[in-house]
Motif scaffolding. Sequence first.
Motif, PDB file in Angstrom:
ATOM      1  N   LEU A 128      23.465  36.143  20.797  1.00 24.21           N
ATOM      2  CA  LEU A 128      24.549  36.612  21.673  1.00 24.21           C
ATOM      3  C   LEU A 128      25.868  36.719  20.909  1.00 24.21           C
ATOM      4  CD1 LEU A 128      25.159  35.430  25.316  1.00 24.21           C
ATOM      5  CD2 LEU A 128      27.063  35.726  23.755  1.00 24.21           C
ATOM      6  N   ASN A 129      26.101  35.794  20.018  1.00 23.29           N
ATOM      7  CA  ASN A 129      27.343  35.754  19.260  1.00 23.29           C
ATOM      8  C   ASN A 129      27.490  36.923  18.285  1.00 23.29           C
ATOM      9  OD1 ASN A 129      29.820  34.626  18.573  1.00 23.29           O
ATOM     10  ND2 ASN A 129      28.964  33.261  17.039  1.00 23.29           N
ATOM     11  N   LYS A 130      26.388  37.669  18.053  1.00 19.15           N
ATOM     12  CA  LYS A 130      26.426  38.800  17.129  1.00 19.15           C
ATOM     13  C   LYS A 130      26.773  40.123  17.823  1.00 19.15           C
ATOM     14  CE  LYS A 130      25.117  36.277  13.605  1.00 19.15           C
ATOM     15  NZ  LYS A 130      26.064  35.961  12.504  1.00 19.15           N
ATOM     16  N   PHE A 131      26.812  40.117  19.143  1.00 16.26           N
ATOM     17  CA  PHE A 131      27.197  41.331  19.865  1.00 16.26           C
ATOM     18  C   PHE A 131      28.708  41.539  19.763  1.00 16.26           C
ATOM     19  CE2 PHE A 131      23.153  40.390  21.958  1.00 16.26           C
ATOM     20  CZ  PHE A 131      22.584  41.653  22.074  1.00 16.26           C
ATOM     21  N   SER A 132      29.134  42.763  19.953  1.00 22.91           N
ATOM     22  CA  SER A 132      30.565  43.053  19.954  1.00 22.91           C
ATOM     23  C   SER A 132      31.217  42.420  21.179  1.00 22.91           C
ATOM     24  CB  SER A 132      30.800  44.564  19.977  1.00 22.91           C
ATOM     25  OG  SER A 132      30.402  45.114  21.228  1.00 22.91           O
ATOM     26  N   GLN A 133      32.512  42.211  21.102  1.00 22.20           N
ATOM     27  CA  GLN A 133      33.217  41.629  22.246  1.00 22.20           C
ATOM     28  C   GLN A 133      33.117  42.543  23.458  1.00 22.20           C
ATOM     29  OE1 GLN A 133      36.888  39.586  21.481  1.00 22.20           O
ATOM     30  NE2 GLN A 133      37.743  40.175  23.449  1.00 22.20           N
ATOM     31  N   LYS A 134      33.130  43.851  23.227  1.00 25.15           N
ATOM     32  CA  LYS A 134      32.998  44.812  24.324  1.00 25.15           C
ATOM     33  C   LYS A 134      31.670  44.622  25.054  1.00 25.15           C
ATOM     34  CE  LYS A 134      33.030  49.793  25.281  1.00 25.15           C
ATOM     35  NZ  LYS A 134      33.153  51.159  24.668  1.00 25.15           N
ATOM     36  N   THR A 135      30.596  44.420  24.296  1.00 26.33           N
ATOM     37  CA  THR A 135      29.274  44.216  24.896  1.00 26.33           C
ATOM     38  C   THR A 135      29.208  42.874  25.605  1.00 26.33           C
ATOM     39  OG1 THR A 135      28.238  45.573  23.183  1.00 26.33           O
ATOM     40  CG2 THR A 135      26.798  44.106  24.417  1.00 26.33           C
ATOM     41  N   ILE A 136      29.809  41.846  25.013  1.00 25.62           N
ATOM     42  CA  ILE A 136      29.826  40.528  25.655  1.00 25.62           C
ATOM     43  C   ILE A 136      30.555  40.596  26.995  1.00 25.62           C
ATOM     44  CG2 ILE A 136      30.662  38.150  25.469  1.00 25.62           C
ATOM     45  CD1 ILE A 136      30.259  38.409  22.415  1.00 25.62           C
ATOM     46  N   ILE A 137      31.680  41.283  27.028  1.00 22.17           N
ATOM     47  CA  ILE A 137      32.435  41.436  28.286  1.00 22.17           C
ATOM     48  C   ILE A 137      31.602  42.195  29.324  1.00 22.17           C
ATOM     49  CG2 ILE A 137      34.433  42.575  29.336  1.00 22.17           C
ATOM     50  CD1 ILE A 137      35.977  41.910  26.741  1.00 22.17           C
ATOM     51  N   LYS A 138      30.913  43.228  28.878  1.00 18.46           N
ATOM     52  CA  LYS A 138      30.101  44.046  29.787  1.00 18.46           C
ATOM     53  C   LYS A 138      29.013  43.224  30.469  1.00 18.46           C
ATOM     54  CE  LYS A 138      27.124  48.151  29.879  1.00 18.46           C
ATOM     55  NZ  LYS A 138      26.540  49.258  29.064  1.00 18.46           N
ATOM     56  N   HIS A 139      28.412  42.292  29.724  1.00 17.97           N
ATOM     57  CA  HIS A 139      27.265  41.545  30.252  1.00 17.97           C
ATOM     58  C   HIS A 139      27.586  40.083  30.562  1.00 17.97           C
ATOM     59  CE1 HIS A 139      24.426  44.809  29.382  1.00 17.97           C
ATOM     60  NE2 HIS A 139      25.087  44.989  28.245  1.00 17.97           N
ATOM     61  N   ARG A 140      28.867  39.733  30.563  1.00 16.00           N
ATOM     62  CA  ARG A 140      29.212  38.313  30.648  1.00 16.00           C
ATOM     63  C   ARG A 140      28.768  37.664  31.955  1.00 16.00           C
ATOM     64  NH1 ARG A 140      35.786  39.066  30.876  1.00 16.00           N
ATOM     65  NH2 ARG A 140      35.869  40.225  32.842  1.00 16.00           N
ATOM     66  N   LYS A 141      28.858  38.364  33.074  1.00 11.44           N
ATOM     67  CA  LYS A 141      28.464  37.754  34.347  1.00 11.44           C
ATOM     68  C   LYS A 141      26.974  37.430  34.354  1.00 11.44           C
ATOM     69  CE  LYS A 141      32.073  39.349  37.498  1.00 11.44           C
ATOM     70  NZ  LYS A 141      32.540  37.967  37.754  1.00 11.44           N
ATOM     71  N   LYS A 142      26.181  38.362  33.868  1.00  7.67           N
ATOM     72  CA  LYS A 142      24.736  38.154  33.804  1.00  7.67           C
ATOM     73  C   LYS A 142      24.407  37.003  32.860  1.00  7.67           C
ATOM     74  CE  LYS A 142      20.461  40.604  32.591  1.00  7.67           C
ATOM     75  NZ  LYS A 142      19.869  41.920  32.236  1.00  7.67           N
ATOM     76  N   TRP A 143      24.997  37.022  31.669  1.00  7.77           N
ATOM     77  CA  TRP A 143      24.719  35.975  30.680  1.00  7.77           C
ATOM     78  C   TRP A 143      25.265  34.630  31.126  1.00  7.77           C
ATOM     79  CZ3 TRP A 143      26.309  39.391  25.906  1.00  7.77           C
ATOM     80  CH2 TRP A 143      25.281  40.304  25.648  1.00  7.77           C
ATOM     81  N   ALA A 144      26.451  34.628  31.739  1.00  6.18           N
ATOM     82  CA  ALA A 144      27.021  33.375  32.215  1.00  6.18           C
ATOM     83  C   ALA A 144      26.124  32.741  33.275  1.00  6.18           C
ATOM     84  CB  ALA A 144      28.417  33.608  32.776  1.00  6.18           C
ATOM     85  N   LYS A 145      25.559  33.563  34.150  1.00  2.40           N
ATOM     86  CA  LYS A 145      24.659  33.052  35.181  1.00  2.40           C
ATOM     87  C   LYS A 145      23.417  32.431  34.554  1.00  2.40           C
ATOM     88  CE  LYS A 145      22.200  34.499  39.392  1.00  2.40           C
ATOM     89  NZ  LYS A 145      20.832  34.154  38.967  1.00  2.40           N
ATOM     90  N   GLN A 146      22.855  33.104  33.554  1.00  3.89           N
ATOM     91  CA  GLN A 146      21.645  32.583  32.909  1.00  3.89           C
ATOM     92  C   GLN A 146      21.942  31.308  32.112  1.00  3.89           C
ATOM     93  OE1 GLN A 146      20.627  36.433  31.022  1.00  3.89           O
ATOM     94  NE2 GLN A 146      18.648  36.253  32.044  1.00  3.89           N
ATOM     95  N   ILE A 147      23.088  31.275  31.458  1.00  5.26           N
ATOM     96  CA  ILE A 147      23.474  30.060  30.719  1.00  5.26           C
ATOM     97  C   ILE A 147      23.736  28.917  31.687  1.00  5.26           C
ATOM     98  CG2 ILE A 147      25.272  29.028  29.276  1.00  5.26           C
ATOM     99  CD1 ILE A 147      25.517  31.786  27.888  1.00  5.26           C
ATOM    100  N   ALA A 148      24.393  29.215  32.806  1.00 10.53           N
ATOM    101  CA  ALA A 148      24.660  28.185  33.815  1.00 10.53           C
ATOM    102  C   ALA A 148      23.346  27.626  34.373  1.00 10.53           C
ATOM    103  CB  ALA A 148      25.514  28.761  34.943  1.00 10.53           C
ATOM    104  N   GLU A 149      22.367  28.484  34.607  1.00 10.82           N
ATOM    105  CA  GLU A 149      21.060  28.028  35.097  1.00 10.82           C
ATOM    106  C   GLU A 149      20.390  27.116  34.076  1.00 10.82           C
ATOM    107  OE1 GLU A 149      20.041  31.962  37.864  1.00 10.82           O
ATOM    108  OE2 GLU A 149      19.210  31.770  35.834  1.00 10.82           O
ATOM    109  N   PHE A 150      20.533  27.467  32.808  1.00  8.81           N
ATOM    110  CA  PHE A 150      19.983  26.636  31.737  1.00  8.81           C
ATOM    111  C   PHE A 150      20.673  25.276  31.711  1.00  8.81           C
ATOM    112  CE2 PHE A 150      20.690  25.126  27.377  1.00  8.81           C
ATOM    113  CZ  PHE A 150      19.382  24.860  26.985  1.00  8.81           C
ATOM    114  N   ILE A 151      22.010  25.271  31.715  1.00 10.66           N
ATOM    115  CA  ILE A 151      22.764  24.019  31.679  1.00 10.66           C
ATOM    116  C   ILE A 151      22.419  23.155  32.888  1.00 10.66           C
ATOM    117  CG2 ILE A 151      25.078  23.000  31.823  1.00 10.66           C
ATOM    118  CD1 ILE A 151      26.121  25.395  30.216  1.00 10.66           C
ATOM    119  N   PHE A 152      22.348  23.764  34.050  1.00  3.09           N
ATOM    120  CA  PHE A 152      22.056  23.027  35.282  1.00  3.09           C
ATOM    121  C   PHE A 152      20.694  22.343  35.201  1.00  3.09           C
ATOM    122  CE2 PHE A 152      20.647  22.453  39.641  1.00  3.09           C
ATOM    123  CZ  PHE A 152      21.779  21.957  40.264  1.00  3.09           C
ATOM    124  N   ALA A 153      19.691  23.070  34.716  1.00  5.41           N
ATOM    125  CA  ALA A 153      18.336  22.521  34.624  1.00  5.41           C
ATOM    126  C   ALA A 153      18.255  21.386  33.615  1.00  5.41           C
ATOM    127  CB  ALA A 153      17.354  23.626  34.251  1.00  5.41           C
TER     128      ALA A 153
END
Length: 239
Positions: A128-153
């Motif tokens: 994920l850290n290798k994507f451009s900032q533009k791409t990270i911003i575009k997908h941040r809600k989706k990725w944040a949700k998946q990371i949050a699910e991981f952290i929660f579990a």
Amino acid sequence: MWKLFFEICDFLCNLIPNKAKRNQIRTEKLYDWKNKYNALKKKYPDLNFRRTVMIKGGWNIGFIIDKKYVFKIRKKFDNSIPADKILREKRITDAFANISPVKIPKIEIVKAGKYTFYKYDFIPGKNLNKFSQKTIIKHRKKWAKQIAEFIFAIHNNPPKEINDLRENRSGDGWNHNDICNNVIVNKKNMDIVGIIDWEYSNWDFLENEFNNAVAYSKKIQNANMRSEIVSAYKKLAKK
């Protein structure tokens, strides 16, 4: 890139006239990488080592062989390191294998010559850290949700079989502690498909996990990922 760098440094060592100094540099600065690499080649003659990517980070160096397997080893590994230190990451990933909502490495401990390696299947995708900032911003809600699910579990389901690894540390749950650098994304559908490198995982505070999810990347910080992760986590906690 790292393999080429180490090969060049190893070649330049030949220009040092003092043999003891050459050996010291190869052991202490280059982490004895060539002997470790050759030990793997000898143990696995059927693998295509012409397609090798070298990785370096934290306590370890490693080799991705033919996009099939990852072999990791301590930079300063020697046979005096207690077995429980070698097995620690394996025990943690084994314990969370059926808890994590995304794939985590199934580690095998293998001996190659005098060295002990972690071996696990390569997870195809892009960090994920290798994507451009533009791409990270575009997908941040989706990725944040998946990371949050991981952290929660992970944080809220402490496996009893690794209670001894908590070592009387303060905290309120288990953390990965290095999420920022180790999220693997499927480039076709942009789903998070794996979380790798659990060497820093420990019993810790939730707030530290949120911080470490963005701590080592300006791109991820500037994309406001931390607040998105925290927001998604709070929604899960209310259910």
